[in-house]
Each structure stands twice: as structure tokens, then as C-alpha cells.
Design a protein around this motif. Structure first.
Motif, PDB file in Angstrom:
ATOM      1  N   THR A   1     -89.641 -34.000  41.621  1.00  0.00           N
ATOM      2  CA  THR A   1     -91.175 -32.885  41.684  1.00  0.00           C
ATOM      3  C   THR A   1     -92.319 -34.303  41.393  1.00  0.00           C
ATOM      4  O   THR A   1     -92.136 -35.288  40.542  1.00  0.00           O
ATOM      5  CB  THR A   1     -90.934 -32.035  41.292  1.00  0.00           C
ATOM      6  N   ILE A   2     -93.486 -33.938  41.172  1.00  0.00           N
ATOM      7  CA  ILE A   2     -94.137 -34.413  40.741  1.00  0.00           C
ATOM      8  C   ILE A   2     -95.503 -33.335  39.879  1.00  0.00           C
ATOM      9  O   ILE A   2     -95.437 -32.112  40.642  1.00  0.00           O
ATOM     10  CB  ILE A   2     -95.960 -35.514  41.310  1.00  0.00           C
ATOM     11  N   ASP A   3     -95.747 -33.693  38.604  1.00  0.00           N
ATOM     12  CA  ASP A   3     -96.463 -32.951  38.393  1.00  0.00           C
ATOM     13  C   ASP A   3     -97.823 -32.690  38.751  1.00  0.00           C
ATOM     14  O   ASP A   3     -99.181 -34.022  38.405  1.00  0.00           O
ATOM     15  CB  ASP A   3     -96.745 -33.090  36.657  1.00  0.00           C
ATOM     16  N   LEU A   4     -98.118 -31.221  39.121  1.00  0.00           N
ATOM     17  CA  LEU A   4    -100.008 -31.441  39.253  1.00  0.00           C
ATOM     18  C   LEU A   4    -101.024 -31.642  38.619  1.00  0.00           C
ATOM     19  O   LEU A   4    -101.903 -32.602  38.833  1.00  0.00           O
ATOM     20  CB  LEU A   4     -99.523 -30.158  40.070  1.00  0.00           C
ATOM     21  N   ALA A   5    -101.007 -31.859  36.966  1.00  0.00           N
ATOM     22  CA  ALA A   5    -101.274 -32.272  36.462  1.00  0.00           C
ATOM     23  C   ALA A   5    -102.074 -33.774  36.774  1.00  0.00           C
ATOM     24  O   ALA A   5    -103.164 -34.430  36.706  1.00  0.00           O
ATOM     25  CB  ALA A   5    -101.358 -31.492  34.990  1.00  0.00           C
ATOM     26  N   TRP A   6    -101.007 -34.229  36.100  1.00  0.00           N
ATOM     27  CA  TRP A   6    -100.530 -36.181  36.177  1.00  0.00           C
ATOM     28  C   TRP A   6    -101.354 -35.895  37.760  1.00  0.00           C
ATOM     29  O   TRP A   6    -102.393 -37.419  38.051  1.00  0.00           O
ATOM     30  CB  TRP A   6     -99.243 -36.337  35.949  1.00  0.00           C
ATOM     31  N   ALA A   7    -100.956 -36.078  38.919  1.00  0.00           N
ATOM     32  CA  ALA A   7    -101.645 -35.974  40.408  1.00  0.00           C
ATOM     33  C   ALA A   7    -102.694 -35.864  39.983  1.00  0.00           C
ATOM     34  O   ALA A   7    -103.667 -36.343  40.652  1.00  0.00           O
ATOM     35  CB  ALA A   7    -100.982 -34.587  41.173  1.00  0.00           C
ATOM     36  N   ASN A   8    -103.383 -34.546  39.871  1.00  0.00           N
ATOM     37  CA  ASN A   8    -104.787 -34.901  39.688  1.00  0.00           C
ATOM     38  C   ASN A   8    -105.277 -35.719  39.251  1.00  0.00           C
ATOM     39  O   ASN A   8    -106.744 -36.591  39.234  1.00  0.00           O
ATOM     40  CB  ASN A   8    -105.559 -32.889  39.226  1.00  0.00           C
TER      41      ASN A   8
END
Length: 193
Positions: free
Chosen positions: A7-14
């Protein structure tokens, strides 16, 4: 079968998307400047913009961008549905409102090769192709569209990057609650049979 979460962290993805946007915007603009110099009024649409109501133009731009976002998710769904055993019945759409992140979810496992293709198809169709067409057509709107929709694929790029070393024939399924997927690996005993 063993299951492993990727998975990816959505905060990091943003955050990654903002940095990626800066990179894509600067490099694309630099390429434009080398080819065409500073953009002219005609490069932005020229006479099409004469006499346009600014509020109407803003609403039109908003509608076009929302349509692009919907198209992005539909392209994921259509591509994955082509490889899913149950077709479009296995596809679900939604929005993670806390992060303002729309998503497309495939409810059945796909082989990684097909999952990657479905993840990257919106990047190619909505981002890379318009950006590449912007230069010979000398179209700033296409350039901006390409930059925006290359950047909007940042999360997809992160997931595919995390899957880069996985064998293309393994099964993978979208994670039902997080941004990412679950990889299904055969047990050692399964290989021996």
C-alpha cells in the motif's frame, strides 16, 4: 496461498503528487520554451477566448477537469474489466472524502501484468498523449491538460513502482480499504506439487 499487502500512504502520495507536479510542469514548460519560446495569446486558444465571460470560463474549466477525473477512473475500470473474469461487475467506484481522492476498485484478483496496465492506462491516455500532442499542435491547453493528468496519476505510478520487482504472473487484488493491493503468493508446498 500467502497474502502480502502493498500500500501507499495517501498523505505521502499527495506530497509526492505536488513534487511530481513541479517536476512535470517545469520540464514540460522548459521543453515548450525551447521549441516555441514564450506562449502567445494564440497558443492559449487565441480568438476562442475573445469575449468569453470569465465566470463561465471558470465553470467550464471546472467541468472539464471533473470530467477528466471521472474519465481517469473509468479508464482504470474499463481496462481492469477487460481482464477480470466477471468483467465490469467486478469494478466499483468511489471517493475517499477525507483525502479528496476518487478511486476505482477491482474486486477480483488479476495477474500483476494486467493490474499494472490498468493502473497506467489513464496516465498514458489522459496525460502522456495530450502532452506529446501539445508540442506539434502548439496548444497550451493540451500542455496544461497533459501536465494535470500526468500528475493525477501520481498514486498509480507509486503503486506500479512498488510492484516493479514482483513477477508479472502473480495474482494481485486491489486492497478493499487502503490505497494499494494484496499480492497472492503460492506457498512453497504449492510449488512442490
Amino acid at each position: 496461498m500467502k497474502q502480502r499487502k502493498v500500500t501507499i500512504d495517501l498523505a505521502w502520495a499527495n506530497v509526492f503528487a505536488l513534487l511530481f507536479f513541479a517536476f512535470v510542469a517545469l520540464s514540460s514548460s522548459a521543453a515548450w520554451y525551447v521549441l516555441w519560446g514564450s506562449p502567445s495569446f494564440n497558443d492559449f486558444g487565441g480568438n476562442f477566448l475573445t469575449g468569453v465571460n470569465p465566470l463561465g470560463a471558470a465553470v467550464l474549466v471546472f467541468v472539464i477537469l471533473v470530467s477528466g477525473i471521472v474519465a481517469h477512473e473509468l479508464i482504470h475500470g474499463i481496462t481492469w474489466a477487460c481482464f477480470a473474469k466477471h468483467g465490469f461487475r467486478s469494478i466499483r467506484f468511489g471517493v475517499i472524502w477525507a483525502m479528496l481522492t476518487p478511486y476505482c476498485h477491482c474486486k477480483e484478483p488479476l495477474i500483476i501484468r494486467h493490474y499494472r496496465l490498468g493502473a497506467l492506462t489513464p496516465l498514458i491516455i489522459l496525460g502522456i498523449l495530450p502532452l506529446l500532442l501539445a508540442y506539434p499542435l502548439r496548444s497550451v491547453p493540451l500542455l496544461l491538460w497533459g501536465i494535470i493528468f500526468i500528475t493525477s496519476a501520481a498514486g498509480d505510478i507509486l503503486i506500479v513502482w512498488k510492484l516493479r520487482k514482483e513477477p508479472a504472473s502473480l495474482l494481485v487484488q486491489d486492497h478493499p480499504k487502503e490505497a494499494g493491493c494484496i499480492i497472492f503468493e503460492p506457498d512453497v508446498e504449492d510449488d512442490a506439487i
